[in-house]
Write a protein that holds these residues in place. Structure first.
Motif, PDB file in Angstrom:
ATOM      1  N   GLU A   1       0.830  -1.213   0.000  1.00 18.36           N
ATOM      2  CA  GLU A   1       0.000   0.000   0.000  1.00 18.36           C
ATOM      3  C   GLU A   1       0.859   1.256   0.000  1.00 18.36           C
ATOM      4  OE1 GLU A   1      -3.097   2.276   3.039  1.00 18.36           O
ATOM      5  OE2 GLU A   1      -2.819   0.106   3.207  1.00 18.36           O
ATOM      6  N   GLN A   2       1.908   1.257   0.803  1.00 18.43           N
ATOM      7  CA  GLN A   2       2.783   2.427   0.861  1.00 18.43           C
ATOM      8  C   GLN A   2       3.562   2.607  -0.441  1.00 18.43           C
ATOM      9  OE1 GLN A   2       2.976   4.802   3.267  1.00 18.43           O
ATOM     10  NE2 GLN A   2       1.220   3.734   4.158  1.00 18.43           N
ATOM     11  N   ALA A   3       4.005   1.499  -1.030  1.00 19.85           N
ATOM     12  CA  ALA A   3       4.731   1.592  -2.307  1.00 19.85           C
ATOM     13  C   ALA A   3       3.834   2.170  -3.394  1.00 19.85           C
ATOM     14  CB  ALA A   3       5.251   0.216  -2.716  1.00 19.85           C
ATOM     15  N   TRP A   4       2.588   1.698  -3.452  1.00 19.07           N
ATOM     16  CA  TRP A   4       1.662   2.235  -4.450  1.00 19.07           C
ATOM     17  C   TRP A   4       1.387   3.713  -4.200  1.00 19.07           C
ATOM     18  CZ3 TRP A   4       1.236   0.582  -8.935  1.00 19.07           C
ATOM     19  CH2 TRP A   4       1.090  -0.765  -9.260  1.00 19.07           C
ATOM     20  N   ARG A   5       1.330   4.106  -2.944  1.00 22.87           N
ATOM     21  CA  ARG A   5       1.078   5.525  -2.629  1.00 22.87           C
ATOM     22  C   ARG A   5       2.205   6.395  -3.178  1.00 22.87           C
ATOM     23  NH1 ARG A   5       1.576   9.129   1.763  1.00 22.87           N
ATOM     24  NH2 ARG A   5       2.735   7.643   3.040  1.00 22.87           N
ATOM     25  N   MET A   6       3.428   5.924  -3.043  1.00 24.26           N
ATOM     26  CA  MET A   6       4.572   6.671  -3.593  1.00 24.26           C
ATOM     27  C   MET A   6       4.571   6.594  -5.119  1.00 24.26           C
ATOM     28  SD  MET A   6       5.798   7.707  -0.781  1.00 24.26           S
ATOM     29  CE  MET A   6       5.364   7.219   0.899  1.00 24.26           C
ATOM     30  N   ALA A   7       4.286   5.416  -5.669  1.00 20.08           N
ATOM     31  CA  ALA A   7       4.336   5.223  -7.125  1.00 20.08           C
ATOM     32  C   ALA A   7       3.293   6.064  -7.839  1.00 20.08           C
ATOM     33  CB  ALA A   7       4.151   3.750  -7.469  1.00 20.08           C
ATOM     34  N   ASP A   8       2.174   6.332  -7.177  1.00 17.05           N
ATOM     35  CA  ASP A   8       1.120   7.141  -7.788  1.00 17.05           C
ATOM     36  C   ASP A   8       1.583   8.561  -8.101  1.00 17.05           C
ATOM     37  OD1 ASP A   8      -0.705   5.107  -7.841  1.00 17.05           O
ATOM     38  OD2 ASP A   8      -1.724   5.676  -5.985  1.00 17.05           O
ATOM     39  N   GLU A   9       2.680   8.973  -7.481  1.00 12.78           N
ATOM     40  CA  GLU A   9       3.220  10.313  -7.727  1.00 12.78           C
ATOM     41  C   GLU A   9       4.154  10.342  -8.939  1.00 12.78           C
ATOM     42  OE1 GLU A   9       2.231  12.978  -6.003  1.00 12.78           O
ATOM     43  OE2 GLU A   9       0.894  11.661  -4.855  1.00 12.78           O
ATOM     44  N   PHE A  10       4.390   9.179  -9.532  1.00 10.34           N
ATOM     45  CA  PHE A  10       5.288   9.081 -10.686  1.00 10.34           C
ATOM     46  C   PHE A  10       4.461   8.751 -11.935  1.00 10.34           C
ATOM     47  CE2 PHE A  10       8.038   8.566  -7.131  1.00 10.34           C
ATOM     48  CZ  PHE A  10       9.329   8.893  -7.529  1.00 10.34           C
ATOM     49  N   PRO A  11       4.438   9.618 -12.917  1.00  9.62           N
ATOM     50  CA  PRO A  11       3.710   9.296 -14.150  1.00  9.62           C
ATOM     51  C   PRO A  11       4.329   8.114 -14.882  1.00  9.62           C
ATOM     52  CG  PRO A  11       5.015  11.309 -14.423  1.00  9.62           C
ATOM     53  CD  PRO A  11       5.055  10.965 -12.971  1.00  9.62           C
ATOM     54  N   ARG A  12       5.616   7.917 -14.713  1.00  9.30           N
ATOM     55  CA  ARG A  12       6.319   6.765 -15.298  1.00  9.30           C
ATOM     56  C   ARG A  12       7.513   6.456 -14.397  1.00  9.30           C
ATOM     57  NH1 ARG A  12       7.141  11.150 -18.289  1.00  9.30           N
ATOM     58  NH2 ARG A  12       5.445  10.558 -19.680  1.00  9.30           N
ATOM     59  N   ASP A  13       8.072   5.266 -14.591  1.00  5.91           N
ATOM     60  CA  ASP A  13       9.189   4.867 -13.742  1.00  5.91           C
ATOM     61  C   ASP A  13      10.405   5.754 -13.973  1.00  5.91           C
ATOM     62  OD1 ASP A  13       9.107   1.654 -12.487  1.00  5.91           O
ATOM     63  OD2 ASP A  13       7.408   2.532 -13.538  1.00  5.91           O
ATOM     64  N   ALA A  14      11.082   6.059 -12.866  1.00  7.03           N
ATOM     65  CA  ALA A  14      12.273   6.903 -12.916  1.00  7.03           C
ATOM     66  C   ALA A  14      13.477   6.092 -12.466  1.00  7.03           C
ATOM     67  CB  ALA A  14      12.096   8.113 -12.001  1.00  7.03           C
ATOM     68  N   GLY A  15      14.610   6.347 -13.090  1.00  2.00           N
ATOM     69  CA  GLY A  15      15.855   5.703 -12.698  1.00  2.00           C
ATOM     70  C   GLY A  15      16.750   6.678 -11.967  1.00  2.00           C
ATOM     71  N   ASP A  16      17.305   6.244 -10.861  1.00  2.00           N
ATOM     72  CA  ASP A  16      18.212   7.084 -10.084  1.00  2.00           C
ATOM     73  C   ASP A  16      19.195   6.167  -9.367  1.00  2.00           C
ATOM     74  OD1 ASP A  16      19.327   9.342  -9.008  1.00  2.00           O
ATOM     75  OD2 ASP A  16      17.469  10.113  -8.125  1.00  2.00           O
ATOM     76  N   HIS A  17      20.486   6.491  -9.452  1.00  2.00           N
ATOM     77  CA  HIS A  17      21.514   5.693  -8.791  1.00  2.00           C
ATOM     78  C   HIS A  17      21.469   4.226  -9.235  1.00  2.00           C
ATOM     79  CE1 HIS A  17      22.729   8.825  -5.799  1.00  2.00           C
ATOM     80  NE2 HIS A  17      21.480   9.232  -6.001  1.00  2.00           N
ATOM     81  N   GLY A  18      21.045   3.976 -10.468  1.00  2.66           N
ATOM     82  CA  GLY A  18      21.010   2.622 -10.981  1.00  2.66           C
ATOM     83  C   GLY A  18      19.801   1.812 -10.561  1.00  2.66           C
ATOM     84  N   ILE A  19      18.827   2.450  -9.912  1.00  4.17           N
ATOM     85  CA  ILE A  19      17.642   1.768  -9.402  1.00  4.17           C
ATOM     86  C   ILE A  19      16.408   2.411 -10.016  1.00  4.17           C
ATOM     87  CG2 ILE A  19      16.315   1.220  -7.298  1.00  4.17           C
ATOM     88  CD1 ILE A  19      19.003   1.420  -5.804  1.00  4.17           C
ATOM     89  N   HIS A  20      15.374   1.606 -10.268  1.00  2.00           N
ATOM     90  CA  HIS A  20      14.139   2.121 -10.846  1.00  2.00           C
ATOM     91  C   HIS A  20      13.017   2.087  -9.819  1.00  2.00           C
ATOM     92  CE1 HIS A  20      16.313   1.504 -14.604  1.00  2.00           C
ATOM     93  NE2 HIS A  20      15.400   2.244 -15.196  1.00  2.00           N
ATOM     94  N   PHE A  21      12.175   3.115  -9.885  1.00  2.98           N
ATOM     95  CA  PHE A  21      10.963   3.104  -9.065  1.00  2.98           C
ATOM     96  C   PHE A  21       9.846   3.835  -9.800  1.00  2.98           C
ATOM     97  CE2 PHE A  21       7.958   4.941  -6.042  1.00  2.98           C
ATOM     98  CZ  PHE A  21       7.481   3.761  -5.514  1.00  2.98           C
TER      99      PHE A  21
END
Length: 390
Positions: free
Chosen positions: A259-279
């Protein structure tokens, strides 16, 4: 390739290790909290060994999870690179002269992150020792947080590579140095270091310990991060927490992190890469699939995959490969052998080097070859790619 794997794989390792301890199936099943029937099927190749069950068996036998799953042996051609890498790690506090300037290091780090995304394990290993030495030397010279963030990022990749092969002594060492570099780096680096530290607990089978690391890191992220970085940092921590809870079979905790991951992901229109990691929403969905399979909620996993099939993913191979393996696990658990073979073949197509060393891939192929009592051309082709007899 960075290593070779000998089938039949982790499941049969259980029988070998059990017999080495002089323990019968009934005694081990009782200690591990599983049925004798399940243990027997795992050992003979009629059921795949999940990492959650493997962790229980490992603890009951007095082994570590990586010993049960089996470490990938280092190929002779790569022994020199591993030695160089360990040497660069050892010299963390003994800097020399950097051979690359800041812009060259940024480019080299970008290239290794690209190779990591492509699941090119051999390419990553070939470049890691030199990049780690140069990034560390450069950070000692300039002393800026951004330079130390690059060092932390390289160590994160060392951890990633070591964990893929289950070289857990190297993974443990990498996250220790990563944490030291992150103390001098930008705030997000410390959160990523905590995520990778929780990953070592995951790889060792200490799922409860990993969840404790995640919870502590969430509090830290809420304190030190702001804006986009706060969403990103919390998101990747909750994805790690979801995975750990799934392996622990804790549905309540897994749902909380989901639930918390989806809450954060809802703020991203698409996946973002940072420091070699995607979210973002895509990577969150892939974690939902994996955790659903770990919780044996196979229908939920297939429903999530339906959403994916209608919206092709933009994620790199390092995420697509494991996703296809988890889809294969769900289909096999529901009796769809041909579908499981389809998905496993997709995993090999997406990330062949990762598929060769990944325990899920090894177990799926072991069981599929075991239960197919007649010739299957597609399976024979895949077995040939994996370098195993059929």
């Amino acid at each position: 390739m960075t290593g070779t794997t000998k089938m039949p794989g982790p499941g049969q390792n259980v029988a070998v290790l059990r017999k080495a301890r002089g323990m019968g199936q009934a005694a081990l099943a009782r200690r591990a909290g599983i049925s004798v029937s399940l243990l027997s099927k795992i050992e003979i190749g009629d059921r795949t060994l999940s990492q959650g069950v493997a962790a229980s068996i490992a603890s009951s036998l007095g082994y570590t999870l990586d010993e049960v799953l089996g470490k990938t042996p280092v190929e002779p051609a790569n022994e020199g690179k591993i030695k160089e890498l360990r040497g660069a790690i050892r010299r963390f506090d003994l800097p020399g002269e950097p051979h690359q300037n800041s812009s060259e290091l940024v480019g080299a780090l970008g290239e290794i992150i690209r190779l990591r995304g492509n699941a090119d394990l051999a390419g990553v290993l070939s470049r890691l020792p030199g990049l780690l030495a140069d990034a560390t030397n450069h950070a000692h010279v300039v002393g800026r947080p951004g330079a130390w963030s690059m060092v932390a990022d390289v160590y994160s990749t060392v951890y990633w590579l070591a964990a893929r092969h289950r070289w857990m002594d190297l993974a443990d060492l990498a996250v220790t140095k990563q944490r030291m570099a992150a103390e001098r780096a930008d705030p997000l680096a410390a959160v990523i270091a905590a995520r990778d530290e929780a990953g070592t607990f995951l790889n060792f089978g200490d799922f409860a310990g990993g969840l404790a690391v995640v919870d502590r890191a969430v509090v830290q992220a809420e304190t030190i991060l702001t804006a986009h970085e706060r969403l990103f940092g919390l998101g990747i921590l909750h994805l790690r927490g979801m995975t750990l809870a799934g392996r622990l079979k804790d549905k309540v905790e897994a749902a909380r992190h989901r639930e918390q991951a989806w809450r954060m992901a809802d703020e991203f229109p698409r996946d973002a890469g940072d420091h070699g990691i995607h979210f973002g929403p895509e990577n969150t969905l892939t974690h939902v699939v994996a955790t659903s399979v770990d919780l044996e909620e196979y229908g939920d996993a297939l429903s999530a995959m339906e959403n994916i099939s209608h919206n092709p993913l933009s994620l790199p191979a390092t995420r697509i490969g494991p996703l296809r393996m988890n889809f294969s696990r769900a289909r096999l658990a529901l009796g769809d052998r041909e579908g499981a073979l389809d998905s496993l073949s997709d995993a090999w197509d997406a990330a062949p080097q990762m598929a060769r060393v990944h325990p899920h891939s090894q177990e799926l192929l072991r069981v599929l070859t075991s239960i197919h009592r007649r010739s299957n051309p597609r399976l024979m082709t895949l077995a040939k790619r994996a370098g195993i007899p059929f």
